[in-house]
Design a protein around this motif. Structure first.
Motif, mmCIF file in Angstrom:
data_model
loop_
_atom_site.group_PDB
_atom_site.id
_atom_site.type_symbol
_atom_site.label_atom_id
_atom_site.label_comp_id
_atom_site.label_asym_id
_atom_site.label_seq_id
_atom_site.Cartn_x
_atom_site.Cartn_y
_atom_site.Cartn_z
ATOM 1 N N LEU A 1 -8.760 -26.044 18.151
ATOM 2 C CA LEU A 1 -7.926 -25.018 18.770
ATOM 3 C C LEU A 1 -6.558 -25.582 19.122
ATOM 4 N N ARG A 2 -6.520 -26.760 19.697
ATOM 5 C CA ARG A 2 -5.243 -27.373 20.072
ATOM 6 C C ARG A 2 -4.406 -27.682 18.840
ATOM 7 N N GLN A 3 -5.044 -28.176 17.804
ATOM 8 C CA GLN A 3 -4.302 -28.562 16.605
ATOM 9 C C GLN A 3 -3.730 -27.354 15.884
ATOM 10 N N ASP A 4 -4.502 -26.278 15.808
ATOM 11 C CA ASP A 4 -4.071 -25.111 15.032
ATOM 12 C C ASP A 4 -3.163 -24.179 15.820
ATOM 13 N N ASP A 5 -3.502 -23.950 17.079
ATOM 14 C CA ASP A 5 -2.804 -22.906 17.832
ATOM 15 C C ASP A 5 -1.834 -23.426 18.874
ATOM 16 N N LEU B 1 -0.498 -20.413 28.187
ATOM 17 C CA LEU B 1 0.260 -20.477 26.942
ATOM 18 C C LEU B 1 -0.294 -19.507 25.913
ATOM 19 N N TYR B 2 0.573 -19.044 25.050
ATOM 20 C CA TYR B 2 0.132 -18.167 23.962
ATOM 21 C C TYR B 2 -0.205 -19.008 22.737
ATOM 22 N N ALA B 3 -1.170 -18.525 21.980
ATOM 23 C CA ALA B 3 -1.600 -19.213 20.769
ATOM 24 C C ALA B 3 -0.719 -18.811 19.593
ATOM 25 N N HIS B 4 -0.546 -19.724 18.646
ATOM 26 C CA HIS B 4 0.246 -19.423 17.459
ATOM 27 C C HIS B 4 -0.356 -18.277 16.665
ATOM 28 N N SER B 5 -1.671 -18.288 16.511
ATOM 29 C CA SER B 5 -2.316 -17.224 15.742
ATOM 30 C C SER B 5 -2.175 -15.887 16.447
ATOM 31 N N GLN B 6 -2.252 -15.906 17.764
ATOM 32 C CA GLN B 6 -2.071 -14.676 18.538
ATOM 33 C C GLN B 6 -0.678 -14.111 18.310
ATOM 34 N N LEU B 7 0.321 -14.972 18.387
ATOM 35 C CA LEU B 7 1.691 -14.515 18.219
ATOM 36 C C LEU B 7 1.937 -14.049 16.784
ATOM 37 N N ALA B 8 1.374 -14.746 15.818
ATOM 38 C CA ALA B 8 1.550 -14.345 14.423
ATOM 39 C C ALA B 8 0.949 -12.970 14.165
ATOM 40 N N ARG B 9 -0.215 -12.707 14.751
ATOM 41 C CA ARG B 9 -0.837 -11.395 14.563
ATOM 42 C C ARG B 9 -0.043 -10.302 15.263
ATOM 43 N N CYS B 10 0.532 -10.641 16.429
ATOM 44 C CA CYS B 10 1.379 -9.659 17.115
ATOM 45 C C CYS B 10 2.587 -9.292 16.266
ATOM 46 N N HIS B 11 3.220 -10.285 15.687
ATOM 47 C CA HIS B 11 4.388 -10.021 14.857
ATOM 48 C C HIS B 11 4.013 -9.251 13.597
ATOM 49 N N ALA C 1 -7.741 -13.313 21.174
ATOM 50 C CA ALA C 1 -7.688 -14.768 21.303
ATOM 51 C C ALA C 1 -8.713 -15.268 22.310
ATOM 52 N N LEU C 2 -8.880 -14.554 23.404
ATOM 53 C CA LEU C 2 -9.882 -14.953 24.400
ATOM 54 C C LEU C 2 -11.292 -14.828 23.841
ATOM 55 N N ARG C 3 -11.544 -13.748 23.090
ATOM 56 C CA ARG C 3 -12.886 -13.578 22.519
ATOM 57 C C ARG C 3 -13.192 -14.655 21.500
ATOM 58 N N GLU C 4 -12.219 -15.011 20.676
ATOM 59 C CA GLU C 4 -12.453 -16.057 19.673
ATOM 60 C C GLU C 4 -12.741 -17.402 20.322
ATOM 61 N N CYS C 5 -12.208 -17.593 21.516
ATOM 62 C CA CYS C 5 -12.409 -18.867 22.198
ATOM 63 C C CYS C 5 -13.670 -18.854 23.048
ATOM 64 N N GLY C 6 -13.844 -17.781 23.829
ATOM 65 C CA GLY C 6 -14.926 -17.773 24.797
ATOM 66 C C GLY C 6 -16.055 -16.826 24.506
ATOM 67 N N GLY C 7 -16.036 -16.191 23.350
ATOM 68 C CA GLY C 7 -17.079 -15.220 23.062
ATOM 69 C C GLY C 7 -16.744 -13.879 23.688
ATOM 70 N N GLU C 8 -17.759 -13.081 23.952
ATOM 71 C CA GLU C 8 -17.538 -11.737 24.477
ATOM 72 C C GLU C 8 -17.160 -11.738 25.961
ATOM 73 N N GLY C 9 -17.408 -12.822 26.644
ATOM 74 C CA GLY C 9 -17.066 -12.879 28.066
ATOM 75 C C GLY C 9 -16.198 -14.082 28.363
ATOM 76 N N MET C 10 -15.885 -14.246 29.656
ATOM 77 C CA MET C 10 -15.048 -15.361 30.083
ATOM 78 C C MET C 10 -15.872 -16.539 30.585
#
Length: 1020
Positions: free
Chosen positions: A102-106, A130-140, A452-461
C-alpha cells in the motif's frame, strides 16, 4: 561506559511482527483480523505485546548513513526490563506485507529506509490524513469521463448528478451504520460548520433555562458554539474532566448532568406534558475521541446515562451530539446502536478519513430530531399540529419568531417572496438545512475515498483501527522505555496507556525532558523533526481544555501565559520553564513501523543523554566553549584535525553584499560602510501584494537574480537568465508619498515603492512567475523625519489628554534614539561574519556522516563530494585563518588595513591613500540562528536559455528549480553540534562601533588583518 547501560532493551522488526499480528492488514478477512488483534491487545495486562525483550535481526534493511531515522544495528529500543520476549516470527522483514505494498503503490512520497530514504515521515493524521494515489486517480477519471452539473437544475446532467449525490449520501449512512429511515446526512464544509449548524438548530431563544453542555476536552470549534447560545440568551456549562473517564464515570456523569439541568431550568415541579407544556431543550456535545490525548469516550456509558435521563427527568429533553471528527479517521462508529435521546447527531470531516477532498464534512442528524427542531423553530412547539412543508404562522411577526437559524439559501425552499417575510421550507431536512448548492463535485469524490477505506480495511473500520492501534501501543511502550543514562525518563506522556483500541485512539501527546529534568520546548522538537522530514504537530491542537488538564495549568496560569506573550501557533513554548503545549504524534491507516522508528531515533539522537553527568542548564546567551563548538574529529573516525581547521593570523578573506534581499551576492574587494552596514546591502527587497518580503528559502529561484551596484556610474544593474538587464539610478530615491508597510521575517518595517513601478515590477514578476514589487529601504534622513512626525503626533495626543495610537512605536523610537543601530532590510544586524575554518570543519563532519558514493545532495544533483560553501550562509564578512568557531568567543572585531594591502588596490574606481582608511571596529551582537536557507546551494548555475526567448517563469525558461523542503545535509549536520534549544547557530552578527585611525573614510578591504578581543577581555 555509562552511556552503554540501558534500562530498556531493543526490538527488531521481526519481534514486532511476532507481537502484533494485527499490524499491516495481515489475514484474509476483517473478522479474522479482529479476532487475532483481540487476542493480542484487548486485555488489561497486555502481556503478548508488552512483554518483549529485544531480539537481534541481522537481515533488516541497512539504514541510510548519518540519518537519525537509521535503524542502528537493525534494532529499536522498546520495552521494560525483566519482561519476556515472544518467539521470533517466521515472517521476514523483507516479506512484502499488505501495508508495504500500500505504501509503495499509493503513498510513494512517504519514507522508507530502502526505497525512499528522503521521504516524509508523516505523523499528523489527527490533523489530516493522506489521500492515496489510486483514490485521486479514480476521482480524476470520474470527473474526466462524466459531466456533472448543478443539482438544482433540471435535465439529464443535473438529474444524474443528483443521483450521484444521493448515492454518496447512502454510502455515508452505511459507513456509520445509520439507517436511512432514521438518519439523514447534511453536507457541510466540515465538522466546524456542522457544529455551527447544530448550534443554530436549537431553540435557545424560546425557552428559559436551555443549556449547551460540553466536555472539558472539547475542540475549539465546540467552544465556539457557546457564542451562538449566549447571543440567543441561553447559557452553557462545561463538564469537569472527572465525569468522562474512569470506573465511576457513568455515575458521576449522571449526577453532574442532573445537577446542571436542575440549575438551568429552575422550578420544574409544575411540569405537565399532558397540558402541552414543552420540555426544556438542551444540547450535550461530547468528543468520541480526544484529539489531544487520543482518550476515547465510553459510548456505552453515555448511552446508559442519557437513557436514564429520559426516564428520570422528562421535563428536560437532552439532544446528544457526538464530535467524531478525530475518531472517525481510524475507528468505527455505529450510530445504529443508539435510540433517540441517546445519540441524535454526529459531525465529521472527510479529509480526516481519507485525505481528499478537503473542505467537506457532514452533520449526521436523526430525522425525527431534525423535524422536531425545525418545527419548534417555526411554531414554538415541538408537538403541535403544524405539518410539512413548514411555513411560519401567518399571525406570527418576524420579530417574535424564536428561530436561531434564520438564514435560508437557494434550493432550500419550496416558495419565497421578496415583498414579505414569507418562505416555505422544503420537507427534507437534508434539503432545507443545506446552504445553497452543495459541493457536488467534492461529494461525488467521496465515493472513491470510501472505496479506498474498504480496499484497505474491508467492509468495516475494524482492521484499520487494529493496525493504527498496534503502532500507538508500540510507540507508547518505546517512549516510556526511553531513559537518560541517569535513569530519568526522556518523555512525559499525557496520553493514557493504550489498553485497548476501544479506550485509546491512534494519538499520543508528550513532552521531552532533558537529563536534568528541565522541559524541552515543543518548538525545538518540531524543528528538529522538520530537519529530518518528520511531520509532527505541536501546541495545544485546538483543544485548550485537554491541554490545561495535561499540563496541570489553572485558569489563572493560562491567562498569565497569555499575558507573558504566548498565543496559539507561536513558538513561545516555555513560560518560566513550564510548557505551554505538547508534541503530538498520530497514526493513520497507511502508517508503518518505520514511521515509529524514525521518531524514536530522532529523540534518541538529540535528547537522550548518554552520560551520567548532568549537563549545566544552558545560559540565556549562547557563548559555547571551543570544545563544544568543534567536537573531536577522532570520535568521527579521523585521527587528527584537518589543516584547514588551524591556520595562521586571521584576515578578512571576502566581502559580500546583497543589494536586493534574498537575491544573488555581489563580491567585492573593497567597499564603504554606510549608516546601516555595508553601503547598499539589503537596500532593496521584493514584496508581494500584502507587503511580505519574498525570501530565498521559499523562492529559491531568487538566487539567479544578480544585482550589481556600480559606484562610479551610480547605478544598480540587475541581471537574470533570459532577461534583459534592468538598470536603476542610485540617485532615484522614491518619494515619501510612496511609503508602504513591509514585513521582513515577521518584523514590521517600512519601504518606498517606485512611482513608475510598472516596468520595474513587471521585470521581477516575469522572471519569478509571480507578482512582486521592488521597494527601497527608507534613508536615514527619511527614517528620522518619520520618527519626528510620529513623536510630534504622540506629543499632540498627550497634550489633548489622549493616549498615543501606537505605544510600541513610541518605545521603539526611544530605543533608536538611545543608540540602536540602523538596519535596512536585514533580519537582525548590520553585518554577518562567517569563518572559513568553521565551514571547513562542517565539511569534514558532513563527509564523515554521509555515504558519498550514493548520496544525492543539493536539490538532487549527484556529487562525489558534498562540500558546503561560504555562499550557503550568505555572510557579509568572511574570515580566513584561525580555528573553527573561534568567532563564538569574540566580543569585538577590528579590521585593520596595513599599508602594503592599501597600496595594491584602491577599490573599485578609486585611488587609495596610505595614510587613510586605517580600520573599522565592529561589536559582536550575538550568534546567527540559521534556517533552511542554508540548505540551498548558491553555486547552482542556471541552464542555458530556452528557445522561447526568455518568456515565462524559471520552469518555462529551463532553469533548475529548487524544492524549499529538500532535506540537504547542512542544517541537519549543524543541529548535531551547533544547537542551543530550538536554535541552530552558525556565524556571528556584528554592528558598527567606530573608525580606527585618523583620516579614516570608512572602507572595508579584503586582506585586512582581523584583530579580536575575547569576551574575557583578552586579545587574541
Amino acid at each position: 561506559m555509562a552511556g552503554d547501560t540501558q534500562t530498556a532493551t531493543r526490538w527488531s522488526k521481526t519481534a514486532f511482527l511476532a507481537a502484533y499480528p494485527a499490524y499491516g492488514y495481515r489475514g484474509n478477512s476483517s473478522s479474522s483480523s479482529a479476532s487475532s488483534s483481540s487476542s493480542t491487545f484487548n486485555t488489561e495486562d497486555d502481556a503478548a505485546s508488552s512483554q518483549v525483550r529485544g531480539t537481534h535481526d541481522d537481515s533488516l534493511i541497512d539504514p541510510r548513513p548519518g540519518d537519525c531515522r537509521a535503524i542502528e544495528n537493525a534494532d529499536l529500543r522498546v520495552c521494560r526490563k525483566n519482561e519476556a520476549c515472544p518467539q521470533p516470527s517466521k515472517l521476514s522483514p523483507f516479506d512484502v506485507l499488505p501495508i508495504d505494498k500500500l505504501r509503495q503503490d499509493d503513498f510513494p512520497a512517504l519514507y522508507h529506509p530502502r526505497n525512499r530514504p528522503q521521504g516524509i515521515v508523516y505523523l499528523d493524521h489527527a490533523g489530516a490524513t493522506l489521500y492515496a494515489h489510486s483514490q485521486l486517480a479514480r476521482c480524476h477519471a470520474l470527473l474526466q469521463n462524466n459531466i456533472f452539473g448543478n443539482t438544482h437544475s433540471q435535465g439529464p446532467v443535473a438529474s444524474a448528478t443528483a443521483d450521484s449525490v444521493e448515492e454518496v449520501r447512502a454510502l455515508v449512512l452505511e459507513h456509520f451504520h445509520a439507517s436511512p429511515e432514521e438518519w439523514t446526512v447534511i453536507f457541510t464544509s466540515g465538522a466546524t460548520a456542522s457544529l455551527k449548524l447544530a448550534a443554530g438548530l436549537m431553540p435557545w431563544r424560546h425557552q428559559t433555562g436551555s443549556r449547551l453542555i460540553y466536555a472539558h476536552n472539547s475542540h475549539t470549534s465546540v467552544l465556539g458554539m457557546r457564542e451562538v447560545v449566549l447571543e440567543a440568551g441561553a447559557d452553557f456549562a462545561c463538564l469537569p474532566p472527572s465525569v468522562q473517564y474512569g470506573e465511576d464515570a457513568g455515575h458521576v456523569l449522571s449526577i453532574t448532568l442532573q445537577e446542571l439541568l436542575e440549575q438551568a431550568a429552575g422550578d420544574t415541579d409544575s411540569y405537565d406534558p399532558d397540558s402541552g407544556q414543552q420540555a426544556t431543550e438542551h444540547l450535550l456535545v461530547l468528543p468520541v475521541e480526544c484529539n489531544f490525548s487520543g482518550r476515547k469516550l465510553d459510548l456505552a456509558t453515555v448511552q446508559r446515562v442519557t437513557s436514564h435521563l429520559q426516564a428520570s427527568a422528562p421535563q428536560h429533553r437532552v439532544t446528544v451530539l457526538l464530535d467524531a471528527a478525530k475518531h472517525a479517521g481510524t475507528s468505527p462508529l455505529d450510530l445504529g446502536r443508539f435510540q433517540e435521546g441517546e445519540v441524535d447527531m454526529a459531525c465529521v470531516s472527510f479529509y480526516k478519513l481519507f485525505g481528499y477532498p478537503t473542505g467537506l464534512g457532514c452533520l449526521l442528524l436523526r430525522t425525527s430530531v431534525a423535524r422536531r427542531l425545525l418545527q419548534f423553530s417555526l411554531t414554538g412547539k415541538s408537538n403541535g399540529s403544524q405539518t410539512w412543508p413548514l411555513s411560519p404562522p401567518p399571525s406570527d411577526p418576524a420579530a417574535g419568531r424564536p428561530l436561531c437559524r434564520r438564514y435560508f439559501g437557494g434550493g432550500t425552499v419550496l416558495a419565497a417572496v421578496p415583498q414579505a417575510d414569507f418562505r416555505v421550507l422544503r420537507p427534507e431536512p437534508a434539503r432545507c438545512l443545506a446552504d445553497g448548492t452543495e459541493d457536488y463535485l467534492g461529494i461525488v469524490a467521496l465515493k472513491e475515498g470510501f472505496r479506498a477505506l474498504r480496499e484497505c480495511g474491508g467492509e468495516g473500520m475494524d482492521r484499520i483501527q487494529a493496525h493504527a492501534w498496534t503502532l500507538t501501543h508500540f510507540c507508547y511502550d518505546q517512549l516510556t522505555g526511553l531513559r537518560h543514562a541517569t535513569g530519568q525518563p526522556v518523555c512525559e506522556i499525557y496520553s493514557p496507556r493504550p489498553l485497548s483500541p476501544e479506550r485509546q485512539g491512534a494519538v499520543l501527546a508528550f513532552n521531552v525532558r532533558r537529563a536534568d529534568g528541565a522541559m524541552v520546548g515543543y518548538t525545538e522538537v518540531e524543528k528538529l523533526g522538520a530537519l529530518h522530514g518528520i511531520q509532527l504537530r505541536t501546541g495545544c491542537f485546538c483543544n485548550p481544555g485537554a491541554c490545561q488538564e495535561a499540563l496541570g495549568l489553572t485558569l489563572e496560569e493560562t491567562k498569565a501565559q497569555l499575558a507573558a506573550g504566548h498565543v496559539c501557533w507561536d513558538e513561545n513554548d516555555l513560560v518560566e520553564g513550564r510548557p505551554t503545549g505538547a508534541v503530538r504524534v498520530s497514526f493513520g491507516y497507511m502508517s508503518t513501523w518505520e514511521d515509529v522508528t524514525a521518531l524514536l531515533h530522532l529523540l534518541d539522537k538529540y535528547f537522550v543523554s548518554k552520560t551520567t553527568t548532568t549537563p549545566a542548564v544552558p545560559s540565556a546567551t549562547f557563548v559555547p566553549s571551543l570544545s563544544l563548538s568543534m567536537p573531536s574529529l577522532s570520535s568521527c573516525g579521523q585521527s587528527s584535525p584537518s589543516p584547514a581547521l588551524l591556520t595562521s593570523q586571521p584576515r578578512l578573506g571576502g566581502i559580500l553584499l546583497y543589494p536586493i534581499k534574498s537575491c544573488g551576492a555581489m563580491s567585492v574587494t573593497a567597499w564603504p560602510i554606510g549608516p546601516t552596514g555595508l553601503l547598499f546591502d539589503r537596500e532593496w527587497a521584493l514584496v508581494d501584494r500584502q507587503g511580505q518580503a519574498l525570501r530565498l528559502n521559499r523562492i529559491p529561484q531568487m538566487r539567479f537574480i544578480k544585482p550589481r551596484v556600480d559606484l562610479e556610474r551610480q547605478e544598480l544593474v540587475v541581471s537574470a537568465p533570459n532577461m534583459p538587464d534592468l538598470t536603476l539610478s542610485l540617485r532615484l530615491v522614491p518619494a515619501s508619498e510612496q511609503l508602504r508597510d513591509v514585513s521582513v521575517c515577521g518584523e514590521a518595517c517600512q519601504g518606498l515603492g517606485y512611482q513608475d513601478a510598472d516596468g520595474v515590477d513587471a521585470w521581477f514578476s516575469k522572471f519569478l512567475n509571480r507578482f512582486c514589487s521592488l521597494v527601497r529601504a527608507c534613508s536615514y534622513a527619511q527614517k528620522r523625519e518619520l520618527r519626528r512626525t510620529a513623536t510630534a503626533a504622540a506629543a499632540a495626543a498627550g497634550a489633548k489628554g489622549m493616549e498615543p495610537e501606537n505605544k510600541a512605536e513610541g518605545k521603539e523610537n526611544a530605543k533608536e534614539r538611545g543608540g540602536r543601530k540602523e538596519i535596512s532590510f536585514t533580519n537582525e544586524a548590520q553585518f554577518l561574519l562567517v569563518s572559513s575554518a568553521s565551514v571547513a570543519h562542517l565539511n569534514e563532519l558532513i563527509s564523515q556522516q554521509m555515504d558519498l558514493e550514493y548520496e544525492f545532495c543539493y536539490e538532487g544533483a549527484r556529487s562525489n563530494r558534498c562540500y558546503v560553501t561560504l555562499d550557503n550562509f550568505r555572510p557579509n564578512l568572511v574570515v580566513e585563518g584561525g580555528v573553527a568557531h573561534q568567532e563564538d568567543l569574540w566580543e569585538r572585531v577590528e579590521l585593520l588595513v596595513d599599508e602594503e594591502v592599501a597600496d595594491k588596490d584602491g577599490g573599485e574606481g578609486r585611488t587609495c591613500s596610505k595614510k587613510g582608511e586605517r580600520g573599522i571596529r565592529l561589536q559582536v551582537t550575538g550568534p546567527c540562528a540559521r534556517c533552511s536557507m542554508v540548505n540551498i546551494d548558491q553555486r547552482m548555475s542556471p541552464a542555458t536559455a530556452g528557445k522561447d526567448g526568455g518568456k515565462g517563469g524559471p520552469e518555462e525558461q529551463g532553469l533548475p528549480t529548487a524544492d524549499p523542503a529538500h532535506l540537504a545535509p547542512v542544517l541537519k549536520t549543524l543541529a548535531s553540534y551547533r544547537r542551543e534549544n530550538s536554535n541552530i547557530y552558525f556565524g556571528q552578527f556584528l554592528a558598527f562601533d567606530d573608525l580606527v585611525g585618523g583620516h579614516n573614510e570608512g572602507w572595508l578591504r579584503v586582506g585586512a588583518i582581523v584583530q579580536t578581543r575575547r569576551r574575557s577581555g583578552i586579545t587574541d
